[in-house]
Design a protein around this motif. Structure first.
Motif, PDB file in Angstrom:
ATOM      1  N   ARG A 288       2.543  -0.612   2.064  1.00  0.00           N
ATOM      2  CA  ARG A 288       0.982  -2.605   1.495  1.00  0.00           C
ATOM      3  C   ARG A 288       0.957  -3.073   3.115  1.00  0.00           C
ATOM      4  O   ARG A 288      -0.363  -3.196   2.624  1.00  0.00           O
ATOM      5  CB  ARG A 288       1.887  -2.045   0.781  1.00  0.00           C
ATOM      6  N   THR A 289       1.776  -3.302   3.853  1.00  0.00           N
ATOM      7  CA  THR A 289       1.305  -4.437   4.732  1.00  0.00           C
ATOM      8  C   THR A 289       1.722  -4.178   5.871  1.00  0.00           C
ATOM      9  O   THR A 289       3.075  -3.614   6.078  1.00  0.00           O
ATOM     10  CB  THR A 289       2.007  -5.221   4.242  1.00  0.00           C
ATOM     11  N   ILE A 290       1.430  -4.256   7.505  1.00  0.00           N
ATOM     12  CA  ILE A 290       0.804  -3.861   8.683  1.00  0.00           C
ATOM     13  C   ILE A 290       1.747  -5.090   9.218  1.00  0.00           C
ATOM     14  O   ILE A 290       0.843  -6.379   9.481  1.00  0.00           O
ATOM     15  CB  ILE A 290       0.236  -2.795   8.869  1.00  0.00           C
ATOM     16  N   MET A 291       2.639  -5.362   9.554  1.00  0.00           N
ATOM     17  CA  MET A 291       3.552  -6.717  10.413  1.00  0.00           C
ATOM     18  C   MET A 291       2.783  -6.344  11.944  1.00  0.00           C
ATOM     19  O   MET A 291       3.158  -5.750  12.333  1.00  0.00           O
ATOM     20  CB  MET A 291       4.630  -6.720   9.836  1.00  0.00           C
ATOM     21  N   LYS A 292       2.270  -7.714  12.863  1.00  0.00           N
ATOM     22  CA  LYS A 292       2.443  -7.874  13.775  1.00  0.00           C
ATOM     23  C   LYS A 292       3.468  -7.270  15.084  1.00  0.00           C
ATOM     24  O   LYS A 292       2.897  -6.529  15.902  1.00  0.00           O
ATOM     25  CB  LYS A 292       1.928  -8.996  14.130  1.00  0.00           C
ATOM     26  N   ASN A 293       4.533  -7.203  14.357  1.00  0.00           N
ATOM     27  CA  ASN A 293       5.613  -6.530  15.298  1.00  0.00           C
ATOM     28  C   ASN A 293       6.358  -4.698  14.886  1.00  0.00           C
ATOM     29  O   ASN A 293       7.465  -4.917  15.510  1.00  0.00           O
ATOM     30  CB  ASN A 293       6.929  -7.267  15.052  1.00  0.00           C
TER      31      ASN A 293
ATOM     32  N   ASN B  45      -2.849   5.067   2.161  1.00  0.00           N
ATOM     33  CA  ASN B  45      -1.436   4.310   2.224  1.00  0.00           C
ATOM     34  C   ASN B  45      -1.584   3.231   0.498  1.00  0.00           C
ATOM     35  O   ASN B  45      -2.466   3.830   0.045  1.00  0.00           O
ATOM     36  CB  ASN B  45      -0.558   3.642   2.932  1.00  0.00           C
ATOM     37  N   LEU B  46      -1.191   2.428   0.757  1.00  0.00           N
ATOM     38  CA  LEU B  46      -1.802   1.654  -0.154  1.00  0.00           C
ATOM     39  C   LEU B  46      -1.897  -0.049   1.041  1.00  0.00           C
ATOM     40  O   LEU B  46      -1.554  -1.068   0.206  1.00  0.00           O
ATOM     41  CB  LEU B  46      -0.576   1.085  -1.433  1.00  0.00           C
ATOM     42  N   ILE B  47      -2.797   0.296   1.739  1.00  0.00           N
ATOM     43  CA  ILE B  47      -2.145  -0.813   2.914  1.00  0.00           C
ATOM     44  C   ILE B  47      -3.451  -2.253   2.717  1.00  0.00           C
ATOM     45  O   ILE B  47      -4.653  -1.640   2.016  1.00  0.00           O
ATOM     46  CB  ILE B  47      -2.853  -0.419   4.287  1.00  0.00           C
ATOM     47  N   GLN B  48      -3.248  -3.156   2.156  1.00  0.00           N
ATOM     48  CA  GLN B  48      -3.553  -4.057   1.742  1.00  0.00           C
ATOM     49  C   GLN B  48      -4.248  -4.730   3.332  1.00  0.00           C
ATOM     50  O   GLN B  48      -5.087  -6.089   2.585  1.00  0.00           O
ATOM     51  CB  GLN B  48      -3.739  -4.861   0.475  1.00  0.00           C
ATOM     52  N   THR B  49      -3.327  -5.204   3.358  1.00  0.00           N
ATOM     53  CA  THR B  49      -3.081  -6.264   4.811  1.00  0.00           C
ATOM     54  C   THR B  49      -2.852  -5.572   5.875  1.00  0.00           C
ATOM     55  O   THR B  49      -1.607  -4.905   5.774  1.00  0.00           O
ATOM     56  CB  THR B  49      -2.084  -7.543   3.950  1.00  0.00           C
ATOM     57  N   ILE B  50      -3.540  -5.959   6.969  1.00  0.00           N
ATOM     58  CA  ILE B  50      -2.987  -5.687   8.623  1.00  0.00           C
ATOM     59  C   ILE B  50      -2.741  -7.388   9.613  1.00  0.00           C
ATOM     60  O   ILE B  50      -4.384  -7.382   9.795  1.00  0.00           O
ATOM     61  CB  ILE B  50      -3.413  -4.646   9.288  1.00  0.00           C
ATOM     62  N   GLN B  51      -1.541  -7.528   9.904  1.00  0.00           N
ATOM     63  CA  GLN B  51      -1.884  -8.831  10.867  1.00  0.00           C
ATOM     64  C   GLN B  51      -2.565  -8.599  11.737  1.00  0.00           C
ATOM     65  O   GLN B  51      -2.735  -7.781  13.067  1.00  0.00           O
ATOM     66  CB  GLN B  51      -0.272  -9.359  10.956  1.00  0.00           C
TER      67      GLN B  51
ATOM     68  N   ASN C 247      -7.296   3.811   2.200  1.00  0.00           N
ATOM     69  CA  ASN C 247      -6.704   2.773   1.848  1.00  0.00           C
ATOM     70  C   ASN C 247      -6.981   1.727   1.187  1.00  0.00           C
ATOM     71  O   ASN C 247      -7.982   1.671   0.522  1.00  0.00           O
ATOM     72  CB  ASN C 247      -5.758   1.727   3.190  1.00  0.00           C
ATOM     73  N   ARG C 248      -6.205  -0.204   1.288  1.00  0.00           N
ATOM     74  CA  ARG C 248      -7.361  -0.955   0.285  1.00  0.00           C
ATOM     75  C   ARG C 248      -7.507  -1.689   0.605  1.00  0.00           C
ATOM     76  O   ARG C 248      -7.824  -3.041   0.520  1.00  0.00           O
ATOM     77  CB  ARG C 248      -6.481  -0.975  -1.061  1.00  0.00           C
TER      78      ARG C 248
ATOM     79  N   LEU D 210     -11.351   6.332  15.618  1.00  0.00           N
ATOM     80  CA  LEU D 210     -11.602   5.691  14.536  1.00  0.00           C
ATOM     81  C   LEU D 210     -11.481   6.380  13.065  1.00  0.00           C
ATOM     82  O   LEU D 210     -12.328   6.726  13.093  1.00  0.00           O
ATOM     83  CB  LEU D 210     -12.066   4.227  15.028  1.00  0.00           C
ATOM     84  N   ASN D 211     -10.876   5.657  11.867  1.00  0.00           N
ATOM     85  CA  ASN D 211     -10.918   6.420  11.524  1.00  0.00           C
ATOM     86  C   ASN D 211     -10.887   5.605  10.479  1.00  0.00           C
ATOM     87  O   ASN D 211      -9.998   4.949   9.720  1.00  0.00           O
ATOM     88  CB  ASN D 211     -10.949   8.023  10.901  1.00  0.00           C
ATOM     89  N   LEU D 212     -12.263   4.635   9.506  1.00  0.00           N
ATOM     90  CA  LEU D 212     -11.494   3.946   8.391  1.00  0.00           C
ATOM     91  C   LEU D 212     -12.374   4.320   6.860  1.00  0.00           C
ATOM     92  O   LEU D 212     -13.495   3.114   5.583  1.00  0.00           O
ATOM     93  CB  LEU D 212     -13.196   2.397   9.226  1.00  0.00           C
ATOM     94  N   LEU D 213     -12.864   5.761   6.817  1.00  0.00           N
ATOM     95  CA  LEU D 213     -12.684   5.899   5.378  1.00  0.00           C
ATOM     96  C   LEU D 213     -12.226   5.256   4.058  1.00  0.00           C
ATOM     97  O   LEU D 213     -11.784   5.275   4.335  1.00  0.00           O
ATOM     98  CB  LEU D 213     -13.614   7.605   4.984  1.00  0.00           C
ATOM     99  N   GLY D 214     -13.339   5.655   2.719  1.00  0.00           N
ATOM    100  CA  GLY D 214     -12.451   4.538   1.765  1.00  0.00           C
ATOM    101  C   GLY D 214     -11.341   3.887   1.431  1.00  0.00           C
ATOM    102  O   GLY D 214     -10.324   3.874   1.082  1.00  0.00           O
ATOM    103  N   ASN D 215     -12.552   2.487   1.983  1.00  0.00           N
ATOM    104  CA  ASN D 215     -11.498   1.695   2.044  1.00  0.00           C
ATOM    105  C   ASN D 215     -12.229   0.676   0.801  1.00  0.00           C
ATOM    106  O   ASN D 215     -13.385   0.953   0.026  1.00  0.00           O
ATOM    107  CB  ASN D 215     -11.037   0.759   3.352  1.00  0.00           C
ATOM    108  N   GLN D 216     -12.217  -0.523   1.222  1.00  0.00           N
ATOM    109  CA  GLN D 216     -12.817  -1.839  -0.098  1.00  0.00           C
ATOM    110  C   GLN D 216     -13.490  -1.972   0.379  1.00  0.00           C
ATOM    111  O   GLN D 216     -13.852  -3.392  -0.035  1.00  0.00           O
ATOM    112  CB  GLN D 216     -11.770  -2.050  -1.443  1.00  0.00           C
ATOM    113  N   TYR D 217     -13.700  -2.230   1.788  1.00  0.00           N
ATOM    114  CA  TYR D 217     -14.788  -3.668   2.310  1.00  0.00           C
ATOM    115  C   TYR D 217     -16.271  -3.058   1.873  1.00  0.00           C
ATOM    116  O   TYR D 217     -16.569  -2.505   1.838  1.00  0.00           O
ATOM    117  CB  TYR D 217     -14.448  -3.510   3.925  1.00  0.00           C
ATOM    118  N   LYS D 218     -16.858  -4.587   2.011  1.00  0.00           N
ATOM    119  CA  LYS D 218     -18.281  -4.098   1.584  1.00  0.00           C
ATOM    120  C   LYS D 218     -19.280  -4.679   2.792  1.00  0.00           C
ATOM    121  O   LYS D 218     -20.212  -3.743   2.709  1.00  0.00           O
ATOM    122  CB  LYS D 218     -18.453  -5.433  -0.036  1.00  0.00           C
TER     123      LYS D 218
END
Length: 796
Positions: free
Chosen positions: A62-67, A83-89, A107-108, A126-134
């Motif tokens: 869900r979250t990718i931390m900076k470390n 995955n269910l990734i919503q946040t990437i630091q 992802n999300r 780089l693949n960014l397909l299928g996310n929720q960004y507008k």
């Protein structure tokens, strides 16, 4: 105080993104880890290896931390799709300066940050397909990615593409753009990238609602060297097809429709839009054609530059009322290459084929053509397809080889009939003299005949049930015959020009230099996974002699596996280690036989030296005697059994017998010359005589100790003496005998002479009467036995 320190340290770790108990990935190889589908909720701990590829797809991140990736500095490929990734630091990917591939698709993510890519100078895919960004971030999202070659972006939620969204991208070769619900597109945005070799567009919504937006996009990406692919779109109305006019103006040469539903009217309109264009290749893959309403549509497409038409996985749900694909006829008249793959074609009329004068290549594989349909399509071998060079009719419903269909095609070089159910071939066939390649693999052939054209350069008859292949093909350079039941290589003299031979998965047991010597020009051999008998000659040949014959092993050398001997079964030929006995069987067997013979001679010599045979015979005689019932003294027949050497028979007959048998009372002696049963086994006679005698009288002399039979009588008497524990032996010494000169095998004689008194034949004649008196006394039975003896004598 120590407790407070530990708590502070734990809080710092949590603040910096560390986990005190990170999960482990247990599917790591030398440089890669496949951690997909393991229900991970965190990035796993770094293994103790140099990892360049990490797959975290289909987990629960869900979250990718900076470390999270600090320890993965060598990573070149990072896959995190589904995955269910919503946040990437923002600094999460900062340690990945060597990263070349990043997949964040499906992802999300609702916001994209330029800080993610700030340090990814090496990123190429780089693949960014299928996310929720507008939108594509806040601006200049891809500015640091100077080396990016592949970009996949968009999805159901993408609504707007702005003018500077692709600023900085100048090396792109491929773009996949999913704008199915795109509402705003700034004209010129994609044009900033420059010429792109491959562009895939999913613009289903805009094609339905906003053709102006589609035209703006197509105007930015069309180019003579750009391959355009339109994916996941439903073309219903003719009006939807107007944006394709941009392809005409842009000079596009390659167009593909993939995973598209299209009506007949829309398809006709599409072809009209491309009329007189520079289009050279048109491909329709995974297409569904619907009848729909056509109305009046002028249809005279002219595509003089079209060279190739590809139809793959075409489905026509209403095929019974559909006007077939006759609308493609204007295209087929000009193209040189046609592929209709898995389209359920079952008939093509001859009149349709006659006009295809330019056709050089036709691929009708994976359809349902029968022998009759093929005959009609080829006009029964008469007209049409005069320029045809290659025909592929593999994996259809053909059941026979009709070479006459191809005879009058003077330019035909390649025929692929693989994957049909042919089973047998005619004895003779008539092929065009230009034919060089023939593929009859996977057709269930049990036998090949002279039907094979002698002009062939390449022949593939692999994956059949052939047991013999002996057809002479003088021009053949490549032979593929894997997956059959051949037990040996074909005779090389039949193929003088052969350079490549593939004979994998047969029943070949061995390969030798003799086999390869027959192939004058063979340079490459593929013969793995046969049932090899790993003899020493074969193993040595495979390790060194193959290269001596200028033949290269074309497949994996490790896949040459031993089937026998049993100890080597399943072992690679390169790892086979055979014993000296297996490698030199004849020599080893000869040496073994010589060794056994020498051992036997040694044993025989020792037995002779130590009289082992005598001891064995004595033991056997003793065992036999032990089984006999012992005679009582009253049942004895003789007073004495006389054992003497034949050389002393004169003294026995002249002196001993008269003195004892003519005495008063007379004594009954047992002499072998007189009393042994004629024809009986001598050993049985000796044992029987000793058993029935009161005493055994030994006449000792030098002749006696050299007599084998006397030794036997002495040994048996010794056994009897030991068993009965009485005084059964009387010794007469005819001449002096030194016990040291007696052979060792007369060990019992030595023992008796040392333990008992004996009578010596006197040299003084005056002592002779006393000698006889002593002898009679020694032999005479006790009184109780005399009466019995007398009665027995009277009775006789």
């Amino acid at each position: 105080m120590p407790t407070l320190t530990l708590l502070t340290f734990a809080l710092l770790l949590t603040h910096h993104g560390f986990s005190l108990s990170r999960p482990q990935c247990h599917s790591c190889e030398e440089t890669s880890c496949d951690c997909s589908r393991q229900k991970l909720k965190e990035v796993p701990a770094h293994p103790s290896k140099l990892i360049t590829q990490l797959d975290l797809s289909f987990n629960r991140l869900r979250t990718i931390m900076k470390n999270d990736f600090v320890a993965y500095a060598s990573l070149q490929s990072l896959i995190m799709n589904n995955n269910l990734i919503q946040t990437i630091q923002e600094q999460a990917f900062a340690p990945l300066a060597n990263l070349k591939k990043l997949d964040l698709s499906f992802n999300r993510l609702d916001t994209l940050s330029a800080e993610w890519f700030k340090n990814l100078f090496s990123l190429q895919h780089l693949n960014l397909l299928g996310n929720q960004y507008k939108v594509l971030g806040k601006g200049n999202l891809f500015q640091p990615l100077k080396n990016l070659k592949t970009l996949r972006f968009g999805g159901f939620h993408l609504q707007s593409v702005r003018e500077h969204d692709f600023a900085g991208l100048s090396a792109l070769d491929e773009v996949v753009f999913d704008g199915q619900n795109l509402q705003v597109y700034a004209e010129g945005s994609l044009r900033q990238i420059g010429h792109i070799k491959y562009v895939a567009l999913g613009l289903n919504g805009p094609f339905l609602r906003n053709q102006t937006l589609v035209k703006a996009i197509l105007s930015d990406v069309t180019h003579p060297d750009t391959t355009l692919k339109f994916i996941d779109t439903f073309f219903v109305r003719k009006a939807q097809m107007s944006p394709f006019r941009s392809l005409y103006h842009g000079g596009t040469k390659h167009v593909t429709l993939k995973n598209v539903n299209i009506t007949m009217g829309a398809c006709v309109s599409f072809l009209n839009m491309l009329s007189h264009s520079n289009l050279t290749m048109l491909s329709m893959e995974d297409i569904k054609f619907f009848l729909g309403y056509i109305g009046y549509v002028p249809y005279h497409p002219t595509m003089n530059h079209l060279e190739e038409l590809v139809l793959r996985n075409v489905e026509v749900p209403q095929f019974y009322s559909f006007p077939a694909l006759g609308f493609l006829r204007p295209l087929l008249k000009v193209v040189r290459r046609v592929s209709m793959l898995n389209c359920w074609f079952f008939a093509i009329p001859c009149k349709f084929i006659v006009g295809l004068s330019n056709l050089e290549y036709i691929d009708l594989s994976d359809n349902i053509l029968s022998d009759l349909a093929l005959s009609q399509m080829m006009c029964d071998g008469e007209g049409g397809l005069q320029s045809l060079q290659t025909i592929n009719i593999s994996r259809n419903h053909l059941q026979s080889i009709n070479s006459r269909l191809f005879t009058k095609r003077p330019k035909l070089k390649n025929i692929d009939m693989s994957g049909n159910s042919i089973y047998s071939m005619p004895d003779t066939c008539y092929w065009p003299p230009s034919l060089q390649f023939l593929n009859l693999s996977s057709t269930h052939l049990e036998k090949v005949t002279r039907c094979l054209p002698t002009s062939l350069r390449i022949l593939d008859v692999s994956h059949n049930t052939l047991t013999v292949f002996n057809i002479k093909l003088p021009f053949l350079t490549e032979l593929h015959i894997s997956g059959n039941k051949l037990s040996s290589l074909p005779a090389g003299s039949l193929y003088p020009r052969l350079t490549f031979l593939s004979i994998q998965n047969n029943n070949v047991h061995t390969i030798s230099s003799t086999n390869l010597n027959d192939y004058n020009n063979l340079t490459s051999l593929e013969a793995a996974t046969n049932t090899y008998v790993c003899s020493c000659d074969f193993v040595a040949f495979m390790r060194s002699d193959v290269t001596y014959h200028r033949v290269t092993i074309g497949d994996e050398f490790k896949s040459y596996v031993c089937d026998s001997p049993d100890a080597m079964r399943g072992t690679s030929v390169v790892d086979a280690r055979l014993s000296v006995f297996e490698c030199h069987t004849a020599l080893s067997f000869s040496l073994l036989c010589l060794g056994i013979l020498a051992l036997c001679l040694l044993v025989a010599g020792l037995c002779h030296k130590f009289s082992v045979v005598w001891y064995v015979r004595m033991t056997w005689a003793w065992l036999r005697a032990k089984r006999k019932p012992k005679l009582k003294k009253g049942e004895l027949r003789y007073d004495a059994f006389v054992s003497y050497s034949e050389m002393d028979s004169g003294w026995v007959e002249a002196h001993l017998v008269p003195e004892l048998e003519q005495a008063e009372p007379p004594l009954q002696l047992c002499l072998h010359k007189r009393d042994f049963i004629p024809g009986g086994w001598i050993l049985d006679n000796i044992m029987d005589a000793i058993e029935k005698s009161h005493r055994t009288l030994f006449v000792l002399s030098q002749h006696f100790v050299r007599s084998e039979w006397c030794k036997y009588e002495l040994d048996y008497t010794h056994f009897r003496l030991f068993d009965q524990n009485d005084d059964a032996v009387v010794l007469i010494l005819l001449e002096p005998i030194d016990t040291e000169t007696i052979p060792k095998k007369f060990c019992k004689l030595r023992r008796v002479m040392n333990s008992r008194t004996y009578l010596e034949w006197p040299n003084d004649d005056n002592q002779i009467p006393r000698f006889w008196q002593s002898l009679r006394t020694a032999i005479k039975r006790p009184e109780t036995d005399d009466g019995n003896h007398e009665k027995e004598t009277v009775g006789m």
